[in-house]
Design a protein around this motif. Sequence first.
Motif, PDB file in Angstrom:
ATOM      1  N   VAL A 125      -1.339  -6.841   0.210  1.00  0.00           N
ATOM      2  CA  VAL A 125      -2.717  -7.147  -0.169  1.00  0.00           C
ATOM      3  C   VAL A 125      -3.286  -8.133   0.837  1.00  0.00           C
ATOM      4  CG1 VAL A 125      -4.217  -8.082  -1.960  1.00  0.00           C
ATOM      5  CG2 VAL A 125      -2.205  -6.762  -2.606  1.00  0.00           C
ATOM      6  N   VAL A 126      -4.455  -7.798   1.413  1.00  0.00           N
ATOM      7  CA  VAL A 126      -5.118  -8.660   2.396  1.00  0.00           C
ATOM      8  C   VAL A 126      -6.581  -8.844   2.001  1.00  0.00           C
ATOM      9  CG1 VAL A 126      -3.602  -7.960   4.298  1.00  0.00           C
ATOM     10  CG2 VAL A 126      -5.738  -6.742   3.933  1.00  0.00           C
ATOM     11  N   GLN A 159     -11.762  -9.850  11.151  1.00  0.00           N
ATOM     12  CA  GLN A 159     -10.663  -8.943  11.452  1.00  0.00           C
ATOM     13  C   GLN A 159      -9.383  -9.429  10.781  1.00  0.00           C
ATOM     14  OE1 GLN A 159     -10.285  -7.600  15.646  1.00  0.00           O
ATOM     15  NE2 GLN A 159     -11.845  -9.146  16.067  1.00  0.00           N
ATOM     16  N   VAL A 160      -8.448  -8.496  10.628  1.00  0.00           N
ATOM     17  CA  VAL A 160      -7.138  -8.804  10.047  1.00  0.00           C
ATOM     18  C   VAL A 160      -6.068  -8.240  10.972  1.00  0.00           C
ATOM     19  CG1 VAL A 160      -5.620  -8.494   8.055  1.00  0.00           C
ATOM     20  CG2 VAL A 160      -8.101  -8.601   7.720  1.00  0.00           C
ATOM     21  N   ILE A 161      -5.035  -9.035  11.236  1.00  0.00           N
ATOM     22  CA  ILE A 161      -3.869  -8.558  11.975  1.00  0.00           C
ATOM     23  C   ILE A 161      -2.675  -8.601  11.025  1.00  0.00           C
ATOM     24  CG2 ILE A 161      -2.168  -9.128  13.749  1.00  0.00           C
ATOM     25  CD1 ILE A 161      -4.370 -10.177  15.486  1.00  0.00           C
ATOM     26  N   ILE A 162      -1.943  -7.499  10.981  1.00  0.00           N
ATOM     27  CA  ILE A 162      -0.698  -7.447  10.223  1.00  0.00           C
ATOM     28  C   ILE A 162       0.415  -7.269  11.236  1.00  0.00           C
ATOM     29  CG2 ILE A 162       0.625  -6.246   8.461  1.00  0.00           C
ATOM     30  CD1 ILE A 162      -2.122  -5.227   7.401  1.00  0.00           C
ATOM     31  N   ALA A 163       1.284  -8.257  11.334  1.00  0.00           N
ATOM     32  CA  ALA A 163       2.370  -8.244  12.309  1.00  0.00           C
ATOM     33  C   ALA A 163       3.702  -8.023  11.602  1.00  0.00           C
ATOM     34  CB  ALA A 163       2.386  -9.564  13.084  1.00  0.00           C
ATOM     35  N   VAL A 221       0.407 -12.055   8.198  1.00  0.00           N
ATOM     36  CA  VAL A 221      -1.018 -11.732   8.238  1.00  0.00           C
ATOM     37  C   VAL A 221      -1.786 -12.884   8.878  1.00  0.00           C
ATOM     38  CG1 VAL A 221      -3.054 -11.201   6.840  1.00  0.00           C
ATOM     39  CG2 VAL A 221      -0.820 -10.323   6.160  1.00  0.00           C
ATOM     40  N   ARG A 222      -2.708 -12.532   9.787  1.00  0.00           N
ATOM     41  CA  ARG A 222      -3.627 -13.505  10.391  1.00  0.00           C
ATOM     42  C   ARG A 222      -5.035 -12.957  10.237  1.00  0.00           C
ATOM     43  NH1 ARG A 222      -2.538 -15.466  16.089  1.00  0.00           N
ATOM     44  NH2 ARG A 222      -3.524 -17.325  15.279  1.00  0.00           N
ATOM     45  N   TYR A 223      -5.991 -13.883  10.096  1.00  0.00           N
ATOM     46  CA  TYR A 223      -7.391 -13.517   9.900  1.00  0.00           C
ATOM     47  C   TYR A 223      -8.253 -14.127  10.997  1.00  0.00           C
ATOM     48  CZ  TYR A 223      -5.938 -12.302   5.171  1.00  0.00           C
ATOM     49  OH  TYR A 223      -5.299 -11.751   4.096  1.00  0.00           O
ATOM     50  N   GLU A 224      -9.136 -13.313  11.579  1.00  0.00           N
ATOM     51  CA  GLU A 224     -10.174 -13.871  12.441  1.00  0.00           C
ATOM     52  C   GLU A 224     -11.341 -14.200  11.515  1.00  0.00           C
ATOM     53  OE1 GLU A 224     -12.417 -12.814  16.530  1.00  0.00           O
ATOM     54  OE2 GLU A 224     -12.854 -11.520  14.825  1.00  0.00           O
ATOM     55  N   GLY A 271     -13.238 -10.103  -1.258  1.00  0.00           N
ATOM     56  CA  GLY A 271     -12.719  -8.783  -1.589  1.00  0.00           C
ATOM     57  C   GLY A 271     -11.295  -8.657  -1.077  1.00  0.00           C
ATOM     58  N   VAL A 272     -10.513  -7.831  -1.722  1.00  0.00           N
ATOM     59  CA  VAL A 272      -9.138  -7.603  -1.272  1.00  0.00           C
ATOM     60  C   VAL A 272      -8.943  -6.112  -1.019  1.00  0.00           C
ATOM     61  CG1 VAL A 272      -8.150  -9.601  -2.438  1.00  0.00           C
ATOM     62  CG2 VAL A 272      -8.219  -7.415  -3.621  1.00  0.00           C
ATOM     63  N   LEU A 273      -8.029  -5.807  -0.110  1.00  0.00           N
ATOM     64  CA  LEU A 273      -7.620  -4.440   0.177  1.00  0.00           C
ATOM     65  C   LEU A 273      -6.133  -4.323  -0.067  1.00  0.00           C
ATOM     66  CD1 LEU A 273      -9.405  -3.714   3.587  1.00  0.00           C
ATOM     67  CD2 LEU A 273      -9.967  -2.745   1.370  1.00  0.00           C
ATOM     68  N   ARG A 274      -5.730  -3.242  -0.668  1.00  0.00           N
ATOM     69  CA  ARG A 274      -4.309  -2.937  -0.822  1.00  0.00           C
ATOM     70  C   ARG A 274      -3.969  -1.899   0.231  1.00  0.00           C
ATOM     71  NH1 ARG A 274      -2.933  -5.546  -5.117  1.00  0.00           N
ATOM     72  NH2 ARG A 274      -4.122  -5.676  -7.010  1.00  0.00           N
ATOM     73  N   ILE A 275      -3.030  -2.263   1.086  1.00  0.00           N
ATOM     74  CA  ILE A 275      -2.635  -1.391   2.186  1.00  0.00           C
ATOM     75  C   ILE A 275      -1.204  -0.955   1.943  1.00  0.00           C
ATOM     76  CG2 ILE A 275      -2.276  -1.258   4.670  1.00  0.00           C
ATOM     77  CD1 ILE A 275      -4.402  -3.472   4.927  1.00  0.00           C
ATOM     78  N   GLY A 276      -0.966   0.345   1.987  1.00  0.00           N
ATOM     79  CA  GLY A 276       0.368   0.866   1.751  1.00  0.00           C
ATOM     80  C   GLY A 276       1.051   1.254   3.054  1.00  0.00           C
TER      81      GLY A 276
END
Length: 77
Positions: A7-8, A27-31, A36-39, A65-70
């Motif tokens: 969740v981001v 922006q969001v980076i998922i490493a 998780v890092r946020y611009e 707002g949140v996003l669920r990423i699978g």
Amino acid sequence: MDLKELVVYQPGSEVDLGQGLKGMVNQVIIAAGDHVRYEVAWWAGNDRKCEWLEQHEVMPSGTTGVLRIGFKEQGGE
């Protein structure tokens, strides 16, 4: 097939940066390792700031707002 969910905060959402500052996620980076890092952009007086922040530096505000990423786990298929 195993699925993993992360969740981001959704880009375009307002977030709380502490000390009364509010910012907007650009922006969001998922490493690796679910890091998780946020611009985030915000105003400091007349100056617009924009920086990459760690997930622990960004808190939800009332309108975040949140996003669920699978993700598919590696293996089997």
